[in-house]
Write an enzyme that holds these catalytic residues in place. Structure first.
Site, PDB file in Angstrom:
ATOM      1  N   TRP A 158      42.423  35.061  24.468  1.00 19.22           N
ATOM      2  CA  TRP A 158      41.285  35.684  24.674  1.00 19.22           C
ATOM      3  C   TRP A 158      41.483  37.315  24.133  1.00 19.22           C
ATOM      4  O   TRP A 158      42.385  37.761  24.082  1.00 19.22           O
ATOM      5  CB  TRP A 158      41.220  36.217  26.514  1.00 19.22           C
ATOM      6  CG  TRP A 158      39.996  37.187  26.594  1.00 19.22           C
ATOM      7  CD1 TRP A 158      38.889  36.792  26.840  1.00 19.22           C
ATOM      8  CD2 TRP A 158      40.193  38.498  26.904  1.00 19.22           C
ATOM      9  NE1 TRP A 158      38.058  37.918  26.885  1.00 19.22           N
ATOM     10  CE2 TRP A 158      38.788  38.987  26.876  1.00 19.22           C
ATOM     11  CE3 TRP A 158      41.200  39.644  26.716  1.00 19.22           C
ATOM     12  CZ2 TRP A 158      38.697  40.335  27.383  1.00 19.22           C
ATOM     13  CZ3 TRP A 158      40.730  40.757  26.930  1.00 19.22           C
ATOM     14  CH2 TRP A 158      39.585  41.361  27.315  1.00 19.22           C
ATOM     15  N   GLU A 212      39.358  31.603  25.283  1.00 20.40           N
ATOM     16  CA  GLU A 212      38.375  31.870  26.600  1.00 20.40           C
ATOM     17  C   GLU A 212      37.409  32.745  26.141  1.00 20.40           C
ATOM     18  O   GLU A 212      37.625  33.906  25.502  1.00 20.40           O
ATOM     19  CB  GLU A 212      39.572  32.540  27.359  1.00 20.40           C
ATOM     20  CG  GLU A 212      38.918  33.283  28.731  1.00 20.40           C
ATOM     21  CD  GLU A 212      39.707  34.123  29.462  1.00 20.40           C
ATOM     22  OE1 GLU A 212      40.840  34.163  29.122  1.00 20.40           O
ATOM     23  OE2 GLU A 212      39.397  34.265  30.661  1.00 20.40           O
ATOM     24  N   LYS A 234      33.724  35.161  27.320  1.00 18.80           N
ATOM     25  CA  LYS A 234      33.337  36.157  28.214  1.00 18.80           C
ATOM     26  C   LYS A 234      31.814  36.298  27.870  1.00 18.80           C
ATOM     27  O   LYS A 234      31.251  36.295  26.955  1.00 18.80           O
ATOM     28  CB  LYS A 234      34.121  37.425  27.836  1.00 18.80           C
ATOM     29  CG  LYS A 234      33.986  38.213  29.390  1.00 18.80           C
ATOM     30  CD  LYS A 234      35.333  39.145  29.078  1.00 18.80           C
ATOM     31  CE  LYS A 234      35.170  40.312  29.926  1.00 18.80           C
ATOM     32  NZ  LYS A 234      36.602  40.902  30.465  1.00 18.80           N
ATOM     33  N   ASP A 252      36.942  30.941  32.650  1.00 18.78           N
ATOM     34  CA  ASP A 252      37.126  31.912  33.618  1.00 18.78           C
ATOM     35  C   ASP A 252      36.015  32.077  34.649  1.00 18.78           C
ATOM     36  O   ASP A 252      34.801  32.238  34.030  1.00 18.78           O
ATOM     37  CB  ASP A 252      37.719  33.245  32.805  1.00 18.78           C
ATOM     38  CG  ASP A 252      37.924  34.446  33.781  1.00 18.78           C
ATOM     39  OD1 ASP A 252      37.298  34.515  35.047  1.00 18.78           O
ATOM     40  OD2 ASP A 252      39.127  34.909  33.811  1.00 18.78           O
ATOM     41  N   HIS A 300      33.443  35.023  33.957  1.00 23.04           N
ATOM     42  CA  HIS A 300      32.836  35.266  32.835  1.00 23.04           C
ATOM     43  C   HIS A 300      31.607  34.675  32.668  1.00 23.04           C
ATOM     44  O   HIS A 300      31.435  34.457  31.254  1.00 23.04           O
ATOM     45  CB  HIS A 300      33.895  34.771  31.639  1.00 23.04           C
ATOM     46  CG  HIS A 300      35.257  35.828  31.809  1.00 23.04           C
ATOM     47  ND1 HIS A 300      36.105  35.515  30.893  1.00 23.04           N
ATOM     48  CD2 HIS A 300      35.417  36.644  32.642  1.00 23.04           C
ATOM     49  CE1 HIS A 300      37.016  36.396  30.785  1.00 23.04           C
ATOM     50  NE2 HIS A 300      36.836  37.033  32.005  1.00 23.04           N
ATOM     51  N   HIS A 330      40.573  29.663  34.775  1.00 26.18           N
ATOM     52  CA  HIS A 330      41.138  31.035  35.208  1.00 26.18           C
ATOM     53  C   HIS A 330      40.271  31.227  36.488  1.00 26.18           C
ATOM     54  O   HIS A 330      38.958  31.519  36.479  1.00 26.18           O
ATOM     55  CB  HIS A 330      40.879  32.072  34.150  1.00 26.18           C
ATOM     56  CG  HIS A 330      42.040  32.380  33.182  1.00 26.18           C
ATOM     57  ND1 HIS A 330      41.970  33.399  32.235  1.00 26.18           N
ATOM     58  CD2 HIS A 330      42.853  31.663  32.817  1.00 26.18           C
ATOM     59  CE1 HIS A 330      42.947  33.302  31.726  1.00 26.18           C
ATOM     60  NE2 HIS A 330      43.786  32.289  31.887  1.00 26.18           N
ATOM     61  N   ASP A 373      32.520  40.816  36.174  1.00 23.34           N
ATOM     62  CA  ASP A 373      33.902  40.220  36.205  1.00 23.34           C
ATOM     63  C   ASP A 373      34.970  41.310  36.533  1.00 23.34           C
ATOM     64  O   ASP A 373      35.971  41.651  35.704  1.00 23.34           O
ATOM     65  CB  ASP A 373      34.127  40.264  34.590  1.00 23.34           C
ATOM     66  CG  ASP A 373      35.503  39.671  34.031  1.00 23.34           C
ATOM     67  OD1 ASP A 373      36.135  38.752  35.047  1.00 23.34           O
ATOM     68  OD2 ASP A 373      35.985  39.863  33.228  1.00 23.34           O
ATOM     69  N   ASP A 424      37.545  40.678  38.657  1.00 19.63           N
ATOM     70  CA  ASP A 424      38.902  40.080  38.852  1.00 19.63           C
ATOM     71  C   ASP A 424      39.557  40.438  40.340  1.00 19.63           C
ATOM     72  O   ASP A 424      40.636  40.965  40.392  1.00 19.63           O
ATOM     73  CB  ASP A 424      39.866  40.782  37.906  1.00 19.63           C
ATOM     74  CG  ASP A 424      39.527  40.147  36.608  1.00 19.63           C
ATOM     75  OD1 ASP A 424      39.588  38.940  36.251  1.00 19.63           O
ATOM     76  OD2 ASP A 424      38.862  40.985  35.703  1.00 19.63           O
ATOM     77  N   ASP A 445      43.528  34.400  37.582  1.00 24.49           N
ATOM     78  CA  ASP A 445      43.337  35.717  36.900  1.00 24.49           C
ATOM     79  C   ASP A 445      42.569  36.708  37.671  1.00 24.49           C
ATOM     80  O   ASP A 445      41.381  36.461  37.785  1.00 24.49           O
ATOM     81  CB  ASP A 445      42.545  35.220  35.560  1.00 24.49           C
ATOM     82  CG  ASP A 445      42.429  36.436  34.628  1.00 24.49           C
ATOM     83  OD1 ASP A 445      43.140  37.741  34.903  1.00 24.49           O
ATOM     84  OD2 ASP A 445      41.797  36.182  33.554  1.00 24.49           O
TER      85      ASP A 445
HETATM   86  C1  RNT Z   1      39.883  39.113  30.384  1.00 25.46           C
HETATM   87  C2  RNT Z   1      40.315  37.636  30.432  1.00 25.46           C
HETATM   88  C3  RNT Z   1      41.597  37.498  30.151  1.00 25.46           C
HETATM   89  C4  RNT Z   1      42.477  38.373  30.964  1.00 25.46           C
HETATM   90  C5  RNT Z   1      44.201  38.225  30.930  1.00 25.46           C
HETATM   91  C6  RNT Z   1      44.912  39.195  31.285  1.00 25.46           C
HETATM   92  O1  RNT Z   1      38.497  39.452  30.746  1.00 25.46           O
HETATM   93  O2  RNT Z   1      39.926  37.061  31.675  1.00 25.46           O
HETATM   94  O3  RNT Z   1      42.079  36.172  30.486  1.00 25.46           O
HETATM   95  O4  RNT Z   1      42.301  38.556  32.360  1.00 25.46           O
HETATM   96  O5  RNT Z   1      44.551  37.521  29.617  1.00 25.46           O
HETATM   97 ZN    ZN Z   2      40.685  34.918  32.469  1.00 22.12          ZN
END
Ligand code: RNT
Ligand code: ZN
Length: 421
Positions: free
Chosen positions: A187, A228, A230, A261, A264, A288, A296, A298, A328
Site C-alpha cells: 500500500w 491495496e 484506496k 480494505d 477504502h 483488511h 477511512d 480505521d 486494519d
Molecule cells: C492505509 C492502508 C494500509 C495501512 C497499513 C498500516 O490506508 O489501509 O493498509 O492501514 O498498512
Molecule cells: Zn488497509
C-alpha cells in the site's frame, strides 16, 4: 467448563440441529480460519526505527492519547501475547517493515534484511503462528512529498523500489522459516491533494515501478504479493494513484492477490458485494477488515451488518481458502489491547454466525425462486442462540467468554501499561 455455558450450548445445539446445522462441525471449521492480527494497533502505527520518522501521510492517523502505548518491540510482543491469550483460535501476526529491530543502528528502508526481523520470526515460531508482512511506504522523509513509487523524482522512485525488493526477500524468509506463505501487502500513500493535470503520468510510473519491484519470481509456498487500493486520503483527496481500478487490473494481469480494505471505498459501496466478483478473476484476496466512520477512519471493527455480510459471503461460498483475513484499524483513544481483542473477536463472531447458517437450504430455495422461505429463515436465524455457541467456543479454547476478557485487560493495564510513561 462452566456449567451454564455447557447447558446453554446444548440447548443451542438442539435449536440449530432442527434447521440442519451441526454446531460442533461449525466450530471445527471456525478453528481453521486464521486472522492476521496487525501489529500496528499496539503503538499507533509508530514502529521502531532508529531515526526521526516522517509524517505518516495518505490518511494514516491514529488519534487519541490513551496511556500505555508499546514503546519497544519487547513491549509490543508482550501486549500481543496478552491480546492473543484472549482471542480464541490460532492466528497470524501482520508486521510492517518499520517494526524492524536494528540494534540501535540506523538502517534505511532500502537496506533492511531478514535478520532485522529474526526476533519477530522466533516469537511467531514459538507459538506456531504464521506471519504476514508489509513494506512501509509512509512515515519517512522520502515519502513526505506525498509520492513514493509514482514519484516524478527518479531517485525517490529508485529508493522505494529498493525498499519493496528488500521487503520481498524478508517476506520470503519469514514464509520459509514459518512454513506458511507470508502475504506481503503493498500500500502506498501516493496521491494529489488538488486536481492534477497528469494522472496518467503518475499511474504509468507506478505501473513501471511495480513491474520492476516484482520482477523476480518468488516461491508462492513462502511469499505472496498483494496490492491495496484506496479511494482517497488526507492529502490525496483529489486523486489516489493506486486506485481500485488500477490495482484490480494490475492484480488480474500479474496474477497477484488483491487487497480490499473495507474502509477504502465510497460509503455506498460494500466490500461484501465485491468478493464474488473479484474472485472470478483473481485466485486469492487479502481483506483488511476495518471500520470507516464517514471516511477511512480505521475505527475498531464492530459486529455490524456489513461485517456479517462479508463473513456470510466467505462461508456460503467456501471462500475461506481463497481469502486471507487481516485486521486494519488503529484507535489510540481506548486501551489498545482491548481494541485488538474486540476487533478480532467480532470478526470471529461474524464467521461463527455465518457458519451456523443452513447455506445449502437457503441456496436451494433461492434457485427455486422460493424467496418467501428464504426471507423467513434468514430473519429467524437472527434470533437463534449464536451467542451460546460462541461462548462455548471461547470456553473450549480456554479463552474467557462474554466480557470475561476485560478483567484480564484491566489487570494488565494496572500492572504493566500504567507503568509506561
Ligand atoms: C492505509 C492502508 C494500509 C495501512 C497499513 C498500516 O490506508 O489501509 O493498509 O492501514 O498498512
Ligand atoms: Zn488497509
Amino acid at each position: 467448563m462452566n456449567k451454564s455455558i455447557q447447558d446453554a450450548y446444548q440447548l443451542a445445539q438442539a435449536r440449530y440441529a432442527a434447521i440442519g446445522v451441526d454446531t460442533d462441525r461449525a466450530l471445527e471449521q471456525l478453528a481453521q480460519i486464521p486472522v492476521s492480527i496487525h501489529c500496528w494497533q499496539g503503538d499507533d502505527v509508530g514502529g521502531f526505527e532508529v531515526t526521526e520518522a516522517g509524517t505518516a501521510g495518505g490518511g494514516i492517523m491514529a488519534t487519541g492519547n490513551y496511556p500505555g502505548r508499546a514503546r519497544t518491540p519487547e513491549e509490543l510482543r508482550a501486549d500481543l501475547d496478552q491480546a492473543l491469550s484472549l482471542i480464541p483460535g490460532r492466528h497470524r501476526l501482520n508486521l510492517h517493515a518499520c517494526y524492524a529491530e536494528t540494534n540501535g543502528k540506523f538502517v534505511d528502508r532500502d537496506q533492511l534484511r531478514p535478520e532485522h526481523f529474526r526476533n519477530w520470526v522466533e516469537w511467531a515460531q514459538a507459538k506456531g503462528m504464521g506471519m504476514d508482512f508489509n513494506p512501509t511506504f509512509f512515515a519517512h522523509p522520502k515519502a513526505d512529498a506525498g509520492f513514493t513509487l509514482s514519484s516524478p523524482d527518479e531517485k525517490i522512485r529508485r529508493f522505494w523500489i529498493a525498499h519493496g525488493k528488500a521487503c520481498r526477500k524478508i517476506s520470503a524468509y519469514i514464509g520459509r522459516e514459518l512454513g506458511s506463505p507470508c502475504v506481503m501487502n503493498i500500500w502506498i500513500p501516493d496521491g494529489f491533494k488538488d486536481i492534477p493535470v497528469d494522472r496518467n503520468g503518475a499511474r504509468a510510473r507506478l505501473k513501471a515501478a511495480l513491474d520492476e519491484m516484482l520482477a523476480e519470481k518468488l516461491d508462492p509456498r513462502y511469499h505472496l504479493d498483494a496490492v491495496e487500493s484506496k479511494l482517497f486520503g488526507l492529502g490525496s483527496e483529489s486523486c489516489v494513484i493506486g486506485s481500485h481500478e488500477f490495482y484490480l487490473g494490475y492484480a488480474v494481469k500479474n496474477n497477484l492477490l488483491l487487497c480490499l480494505d473495507t474502509g477504502h471505498f465510497h460509503p455506498t459501496e460494500t466490500v461484501s458485494d465485491k468478493l464474488s466478483s473479484v474472485l472470478q478473476f483473481v485466485d486469492e484476496l487479502l481483506l483488511h477488515v476495518s471500520r470507516p466512520v464517514r471516511w477511512d477512519s480505521d475505527h475498531v471493527v464492530i459486529y455490524n451488518e456489513e461485517l456479517l455480510t462479508i463473513a456470510q459471503e466467505i462461508i456460503r461460498n467456501k471462500f475461506q481458502h481463497r481469502i486471507h483475513l487481516g485486521l486494519d484499524f488503529f484507535d489510540a483513544s481506548i486501551n489498545r489491547i482491548a481494541a485488538w481483542v474486540i476487533g478480532a473477536r467480532n470478526l470471529l463472531k461474524a464467521l461463527c454466525v455465518a457458519l451456523l447458517e443452513p447455506a445449502e437450504q437457503l441456496k436451494t430455495w433461492e434457485r427455486a425462486g422460493n424467496y418467501t422461505s428464504r426471507l423467513a429463515l434468514l430473519e429467524d436465524l437472527k434470533f437463534l442462540p449464536a451467542g451460546a455457541v460462541w461462548d462455548y467456543y471461547c470456553a473450549l479454547r480456554n479463552v474467557p467468554a462474554g466480557t470475561g476478557w476485560l478483567a484480564e485487560v484491566e489487570k494488565y493495564e494496572k500492572n504493566i501499561l500504567n507503568k509506561r510513561s
